[in-house]
Design an enzyme around this catalytic site. Structure first.
Site, PDB file in Angstrom:
ATOM      1  CB  CYS A 109     -12.118  -3.673   3.251  1.00  7.95           C
ATOM      2  SG  CYS A 109     -12.906  -3.213   4.763  1.00  7.95           S
ATOM      3  CB  THR A 139      -0.939  -0.014   1.227  1.00 11.29           C
ATOM      4  OG1 THR A 139      -1.756  -1.180   1.150  1.00 11.29           O
ATOM      5  CG2 THR A 139      -1.817   1.221   1.273  1.00 11.29           C
ATOM      6  CB  THR A 156      15.978   3.032  12.066  1.00 15.23           C
ATOM      7  OG1 THR A 156      16.692   4.195  12.490  1.00 15.23           O
ATOM      8  CG2 THR A 156      16.807   1.789  12.347  1.00 15.23           C
ATOM      9  CB  SER A 200       2.707  -7.252  -0.082  1.00 12.86           C
ATOM     10  OG  SER A 200       2.365  -7.328   1.270  1.00 12.86           O
ATOM     11  CB  ALA A 201       7.003  -9.431   3.162  1.00 13.77           C
ATOM     12  CG  HIS A 202       1.083  -9.724   4.251  1.00  6.64           C
ATOM     13  ND1 HIS A 202      -0.222 -10.145   4.187  1.00  6.64           N
ATOM     14  CD2 HIS A 202       1.083  -8.441   3.798  1.00  6.64           C
ATOM     15  CE1 HIS A 202      -0.985  -9.142   3.736  1.00  6.64           C
ATOM     16  NE2 HIS A 202      -0.210  -8.100   3.493  1.00  6.64           N
ATOM     17  CG  ASN A 215      -7.201  -8.422  -4.742  1.00  8.17           C
ATOM     18  OD1 ASN A 215      -7.154  -7.725  -5.746  1.00  8.17           O
ATOM     19  ND2 ASN A 215      -8.022  -8.161  -3.749  1.00  8.17           N
ATOM     20  CD  GLN A 266      -2.991 -11.502  -3.915  1.00  7.35           C
ATOM     21  OE1 GLN A 266      -2.609 -12.676  -3.804  1.00  7.35           O
ATOM     22  NE2 GLN A 266      -3.517 -10.845  -2.886  1.00  7.35           N
TER      23      GLN A 266
END
Ligand code: PLP
Length: 406
Positions: free
Chosen positions: A325, A73, A238, A196-198, A148, A176
């Protein structure tokens, strides 16, 4: 998954891969700030640069073209919220792309989807000239690699070629698609790509933006955040070292697992065949288009997706109603609406998405839950008469929407 639960919602988020967990746990004990010059700092920096190489390799980028963000996002907002003279975007984009496009100051160009979920290439051919291809802020075109909700894959390379010739920079949301189809930014010809990592078995809250740095016509963006000079002055602050290390490990594993995606496609296809046999009136959305190996959006007129999701959940299975959502609210899906699905049908659409931990037993459990909760008496009667009906031969959906923001 665990013996008690069957997790079939990988497009919302994928289970953490063991490799990612191990990398994160190891990184938590690295004390240094990656910007520090001492040995501790250099150790933390090494973890980040190692992860950058792995993420870059997943999409064929140079490590220097990858900027870590808090997720996809942030990555899409970073690209889309800069001032573009024209912004073209498809009607099936994820909310994280669609919302900043709709909020853009420049002229908006909507690219319609066809009933099979693919973007109508006539809209691409009709793009105006947004400026000189070398200019940094002429036009931006946003088109996702894969959806998605439905898994439909767009011909991004073909689209990018036309758009770039008209002076548009090209952004693709590859969230995706990553780890499910091979990705190569050079072959695609895109300027920006989000990850996106997840969604690939990494941790939540970390992602990346690819910013093209080859070809000499400048895709650089103003910094996302200013402060320290982190991420080569592109995003101050950081770095989240453990999350980035987990992302790198997940990217490496996802790239390795690309060789095994045929297994996912076989499981998914077997599941769809069985479900359609049980409910011949059901429609697999986007079934005639190229689709991701792991995604099924199946709609049945007269069922209520939210109810099915709850019934599946009570039986121990996690699926989605189209796509809700992040707040948990289920709204009408702009994607299914853009594909012309009749509202009655779309309100019955559920999304089942599988991945690296899915087993044949999970697929059987899903089919059994469908048999318990979706089959009505009239289906049961007609099942005894009719043979399996494929989505391709199923009647065209009349109209309606849902399946959304994750
Ligand atoms: N793009 C697509 C296609 C998605 O499915 C999602 C997540 O649901 C996102 C973007 C947003 O990703 P993130 O959760 O990293 O912000």
């Amino acid at each position: 998954m665990t013996a008690e639960r069957t997790y079939l919602d990988y497009n919302a988020t994928a289970p953490l891969r063991q490799e990612a967990r191990a990398a994160m746990v190891g990184a938590l004990d690295v004390v240094g700030n990656p910007s520090s010059v001492h040995a501790e700092g250099r150790a933390a920096r090494a973890l980040i640069e190692d992860a950058r190489e792995k993420v870059a390799a997943l999409v064929g980028a140079l490590p220097s073209e990858i900027v870590f963000t808090s997720g996809a996002t942030e990555a899409s907002n970073w690209v889309l919220r800069r001032s573009w003279r024209k912004v073209a975007f498809s009607d099936v984009e994820h909310a994280s792309v669609r919302a900043p496009c709709l909020a853009a100051d420049g002229g908006l160009i909507r690219l319609a989807a066809r009933t099979d979920g693919s973007i109508d290439l006539a809209g691409i051919e009709a793009l105006p000239v947004a400026g000189d291809a070398a200019s940094a802020s002429g036009g931006l075109l946003a088109v996702q690699m894969a959806n998605n909700e439905t898994g439909v894959i767009q011909p991004v390379g073909e689209i990018a070629k036309v758009a770039r010739a008209r002076g548009f920079k090209v952004f693709t949301d590859a969230v995706q698609a990553a780890g499910r189809i091979p990705l190569d930014v050079a072959a695609l010809g895109v300027d920006y790509l989000s990850l996106s990592a997840h969604k690939i078995g990494g941790p939540k809250g970390v992602g990346a933006l690819y910013v093209r740095d080859r070809g000499g016509d400048g895709a650089s963006l103003p910094p996302m955040m200013i402060g320290g000079g982190q991420e080569r002055r592109r995003r101050g602050g950081t770095e989240n070292v453990a999350a980035i290390a987990g992302f790198g490990a997940a990217a490496e594993a996802a790239r390795r697992d690309l060789a095994g995606v045929a297994r996912l496609a076989e499981m998914r296809d077997r599941m769809e065949r069985k479900m359609l046999r049980l409910t011949p009136g059901a429609v697999v959305v986007g079934a005639t288009s190229p689709r991701l190996c792991n995604t099924t959006s199946i709609a049945l007129d007269g069922t209520v997706a939210d109810r099915l999701v709850i019934l599946f959940d009570l039986d121990g299975l996690a699926i989605s109603a189209g796509s809700a959502c992040s707040s948990g609210k289920v709204g009408a899906s702009h994607v299914l609406a853009a594909m012309g699905l009749a509202p009655r049908l779309a309100s019955g659409a559920i999304r089942i998405s599988i991945g690296h931990e899915t087993s044949d037993a999970d697929i059987d459990a899903c089919v059994a839950a469908w048999a318990r909760h979706a089959v009505r008496r009239d289906d049961a009667k007609s099942n005894s008469k009719s043979s399996a009906q494929t989505a391709a031969s199923a009647p065209r959906p009349a109209a309606r929407a849902s399946a959304g923001d994750r």
